[in-house]
Scaffold this motif. Structure first.
Motif, mmCIF file in Angstrom:
data_model
loop_
_atom_site.group_PDB
_atom_site.id
_atom_site.type_symbol
_atom_site.label_atom_id
_atom_site.label_comp_id
_atom_site.label_asym_id
_atom_site.label_seq_id
_atom_site.Cartn_x
_atom_site.Cartn_y
_atom_site.Cartn_z
ATOM 1 N N ASN A 73 0.827 -1.208 0.000
ATOM 2 C CA ASN A 73 0.000 0.000 0.000
ATOM 3 C C ASN A 73 0.860 1.255 0.000
ATOM 4 O OD1 ASN A 73 -2.564 1.412 0.276
ATOM 5 N ND2 ASN A 73 -1.884 1.932 2.333
ATOM 6 N N HIS A 76 -0.632 8.409 1.271
ATOM 7 C CA HIS A 76 -0.639 9.772 0.735
ATOM 8 C C HIS A 76 0.214 10.740 1.530
ATOM 9 C CE1 HIS A 76 -3.777 9.582 3.820
ATOM 10 N NE2 HIS A 76 -3.620 10.880 3.985
ATOM 11 N N THR A 250 0.679 4.510 -7.726
ATOM 12 C CA THR A 250 -0.725 4.105 -7.876
ATOM 13 C C THR A 250 -1.695 5.286 -7.791
ATOM 14 O OG1 THR A 250 -0.851 3.643 -5.497
ATOM 15 C CG2 THR A 250 -0.280 1.801 -6.950
ATOM 16 N N PHE A 251 -1.181 6.491 -7.586
ATOM 17 C CA PHE A 251 -2.029 7.671 -7.426
ATOM 18 C C PHE A 251 -2.259 8.338 -8.787
ATOM 19 C CE2 PHE A 251 -1.491 9.050 -2.730
ATOM 20 C CZ PHE A 251 -1.487 7.722 -2.314
ATOM 21 N N SER A 252 -3.341 9.101 -8.865
ATOM 22 C CA SER A 252 -3.584 9.939 -10.030
ATOM 23 C C SER A 252 -2.565 11.078 -10.079
ATOM 24 C CB SER A 252 -5.001 10.516 -9.974
ATOM 25 O OG SER A 252 -5.153 11.599 -10.876
ATOM 26 N N SER A 255 -3.834 13.931 -8.067
ATOM 27 C CA SER A 255 -4.237 13.589 -6.700
ATOM 28 C C SER A 255 -4.383 14.839 -5.839
ATOM 29 C CB SER A 255 -3.206 12.649 -6.086
ATOM 30 O OG SER A 255 -3.531 12.345 -4.756
ATOM 31 N N ASP A 257 -4.726 14.795 -2.434
ATOM 32 C CA ASP A 257 -4.206 14.635 -1.077
ATOM 33 C C ASP A 257 -2.681 14.524 -1.045
ATOM 34 O OD1 ASP A 257 -3.996 12.168 -2.227
ATOM 35 O OD2 ASP A 257 -5.256 11.118 -0.785
ATOM 36 N N TYR A 505 -6.741 3.696 5.533
ATOM 37 C CA TYR A 505 -6.211 4.676 4.584
ATOM 38 C C TYR A 505 -6.906 4.558 3.241
ATOM 39 C CZ TYR A 505 -3.259 4.956 8.519
ATOM 40 O OH TYR A 505 -2.856 5.095 9.823
ATOM 41 N N HIS A 506 -7.434 5.704 2.776
ATOM 42 C CA HIS A 506 -8.469 5.724 1.750
ATOM 43 C C HIS A 506 -8.020 5.345 0.354
ATOM 44 C CE1 HIS A 506 -6.662 9.779 1.839
ATOM 45 N NE2 HIS A 506 -6.875 9.782 0.536
ATOM 46 N N HIS A 507 -6.715 5.359 0.069
ATOM 47 C CA HIS A 507 -6.291 4.954 -1.281
ATOM 48 C C HIS A 507 -6.393 3.441 -1.478
ATOM 49 C CE1 HIS A 507 -4.947 8.533 -3.458
ATOM 50 N NE2 HIS A 507 -4.705 9.035 -2.261
ATOM 51 N N ASN A 508 -6.446 2.702 -0.403
ATOM 52 C CA ASN A 508 -6.611 1.241 -0.486
ATOM 53 C C ASN A 508 -8.098 0.904 -0.525
ATOM 54 O OD1 ASN A 508 -6.313 -1.523 -0.398
ATOM 55 N ND2 ASN A 508 -5.559 -1.577 1.714
#
Length: 597
Positions: A73, A76, A250-252, A255, A257, A505-508
């Motif tokens: 994971n 952010h 893995t983030f945009s 992003s 955050d 954690y919200h990205h997962n």
């Protein structure tokens, strides 16, 4: 003879810091033993330590290979806070501490140091324009602030206070421009505002307040220097942050955050507004016309950013699936509104409302545009703190600035010794004691309310499950995937060598959905068994005392409660705990062949 400390600027400055030292002493004294034992009050502290211990082993500083099994994971959290803890831990290793303990004390001491720096910078800012009495009153207000105390304590290894320090320093730079113009200081103010945005985009409203504050000063007092240095410092800092700390893989790229293209666009548009403000004030355009041009430009670029930045209008939880909002996001305590209890309403809303109204009143009386900006900023944070209690610490910063700089205009707070009416003296005393009076009101409300969170905070602690009680037995097992709640996952990762499906954690998103779908499943448990197989879960850990709070008894029994009640289930068998493990924990082994290949 008067106490000498009260007669000098340096003495007042020292006393202001002493107030915070006294406030921190109690919590530090009571929490010292827990911190020494590696016990913290929130999951983020555990997760931060897991990341830093992983960094010591060669992993990226914001990647946890044991979360979101089997993929790992990315978190952010940005580089500055983790980097500071890492550098500070090297100091503690010089005194013989091993890496895990050095990281604990580095993270904990950084939070306390941030609180002291925050107090010092706010005191210096008030002293630069205000009076001695106003400075001490502001320091007392900060020392008795519950929103600040919530994050500013030894058990918090988080960035929530750390991110406020550069904003407070930027405020000092901006306010001091009222005394003497300085290109260097304005540039530094922009760099510091950018640093705060890098630490956490959560500081965006604070950065906007600092930018508008500087423009207001320039608009009303053109002799205070040009605005472009601050614009250059802000945009340069964010560009550097984007190069050093880009969004994780893995983030945009947009992003919200983490420093990303979204925030590069934000500072470019903000710089445009500041340059327009610089132009209209340099060319001696009438103040009403200048204000109109700046306002129109600001509204335009703000609309452009909201329209062209993906997800910017969706809100804090807008990008999460509706299912996850219901079962996870809406249950997070720090995201709940301050209106959820009378105590929080008093502690989170009183100060920003009082400070905001005071600043607006004196802004009108003295015709000071910049003071009006601080008043509006304090009221904005009354709203934000009302919506999410985690915004309360940032609100305390803006409120302290608005409070200290506005009460300085009250005759009763003047440096000169004069006689004042009983009414004026009473008002002054009430303002000085604004913070302590709130604490007394909160205690009074708590005593009158049998269901108060304050009174019941420790009521059932003896029945709760402590991870350290079962950690030893878990570590006797080979490294495996353990299914447990997302709130327990961070500490499990910290205390054991096992893997989990999801922490808080919200990205997962996929991991959080799998955890909640598995634990909230009902008979015949098809979804739970499917997730157990997909994630190769070998053990399941549940807390027996928590089972009756997971779901209402009138509804079908969910998977978590079924196990907590020790009911039999095919494919899952209980493991007998050893004599040193407290009985509130229940541990199960999955017996599906695919999970033990």
């Amino acid at each position: 003879m008067r106490f000498s400390l009260l007669r000098s600027r340096n003495g007042i400055f020292v006393l202001a810091i002493v107030f915070m030292v006294i406030a921190l002493f109690r919590s530090t004294y009571t929490q010292f033993g827990d911190v020494a034992a590696g016990q913290f009050s929130n999951p983020d502290s555990y997760y931060k330590l897991v990341l830093l211990e992983g960094y010591a082993q060669g992993h990226p500083i914001n990647f946890n290979p044991r979360d979101n099994t089997p993929d790992g994971n990315w978190i952010h959290w940005s580089l500055p806070h983790s980097w500071m803890v890492w550098q500070l831990h090297k100091v503690f290793t010089l005194f013989g501490l091993d890496t895990p303990n050095a990281l604990i004390w580095a993270g904990a001491s950084l939070t306390l140091l941030s609180m002291l720096l925050l107090t010092a910078l706010i005191a210096a800012t008030v002293l630069s324009m205000g009076t001695y009495k106003a400075t001490l009153a502001t320091a007392l207000l900060m020392a008795s602030s519950l929103p600040l105390a919530g994050y500013g304590q030894l058990q918090q290894i988080t960035h929530h206070i750390f991110m406020l320090v550069p904003i407070a320093w930027a405020a000092l730079c901006v306010i001091r421009s009222l005394n003497t113009p300085s290109i260097t200081r304005d540039t530094l103010g922009g760099v510091l505002a950018g640093l705060a945005l890098w630490i956490s985009p959560e500081t965006m409203p604070l950065v906007v307040i600092m930018v508008v504050l500087r423009m207001a000063i320039r608009l009303q007092f053109p002799e205070t220097g040009k605005i472009w240095p601050m614009a250059a410092g802000l945009s340069g800092m964010i560009f550097l942050a984007w190069l050093l700390d880009p969004p994780p893989p893995t983030f945009s790229a947009w992003s919200l955050d983490h420093v990303s293209l979204a925030w590069l666009l934000f500072v470019c548009l903000t710089t445009l507004v500041m340059l327009v403000a610089n132009y209209v004030t340099t060319h001696e355009i009438a103040t009403p016309t200048s204000f109109a041009w700046i306002a129109i430009t600001g509204i335009t670029v703000g609309s452009i950013w909201l329209l062209f930045t993906p997800g910017a209008t969706a809100g804090a939880s807008g990008l999460l699936p509706d299912e996850l909002k219901a079962v996870w996001w809406e249950q997070i305590q720090e995201l709940k509104p301050a209106t959820s209890s009378p105590e929080k309403m008093i502690g989170w809303l009183t100060t920003p409302i009082v400070a905001g109204l005071l600043a607006l009143y004196w802004a009108w009386q003295k015709r000071l545009l910049w003071l009006g900006v601080l008043g509006m900023g304090a009221l904005l944070y009354a709203l934000l703190g009302g919506l999410h209690v985690r915004m309360g610490a940032a609100g305390a910063l803006v409120s302290a600035l608005a409070f200290g700089l506005s009460v300085s205009y009250m005759p009763v707070f003047a440096n000169e010794e004069k006689r004042h009416s009983i009414k004026a003296q009473t008002g002054g005393v009430l303002l000085v004691l604004l913070g302590p009076l709130q604490l007394l009101a909160i205690i009074g409300v708590a005593l009158l309310d049998n269901d108060s969170n304050i009174l019941n905070a420790n009521k059932d602690k003896k029945n709760q499950c402590a991870m350290q009680d079962i950690a030893s037995q878990l570590n006797d097992l080979p490294p495996s995937v353990i299914l447990t709640t997302s709130s327990a996952a961070s500490e499990l990762l910290y205390r054991t060598h096992h893997k989990v499906i999801a922490g808080n954690y919200h990205h997962n998103v996929s991991g959080l959905l799998d955890v909640h779908r598995a634990l909230l499943d009902t008979e015949p448990w098809d979804r739970s068994k499917e997730i157990i197989e997909k994630r190769n879960v070998e053990y399941i850990l549940v807390c027996q005392s928590a089972q009756d709070t997971v779901e209402e008894k009138s509804r079908p029994t969910i998977f978590y409660n079924w196990l907590a009640n020790s009911k039999p289930m095919s494919g899952i068998e209980p493991i007998e705990l050893n004599s040193t493990t407290k009985s509130n924990w229940l541990l199960f082994r999955t017996t599906q062949p695919s999970n033990h290949d």
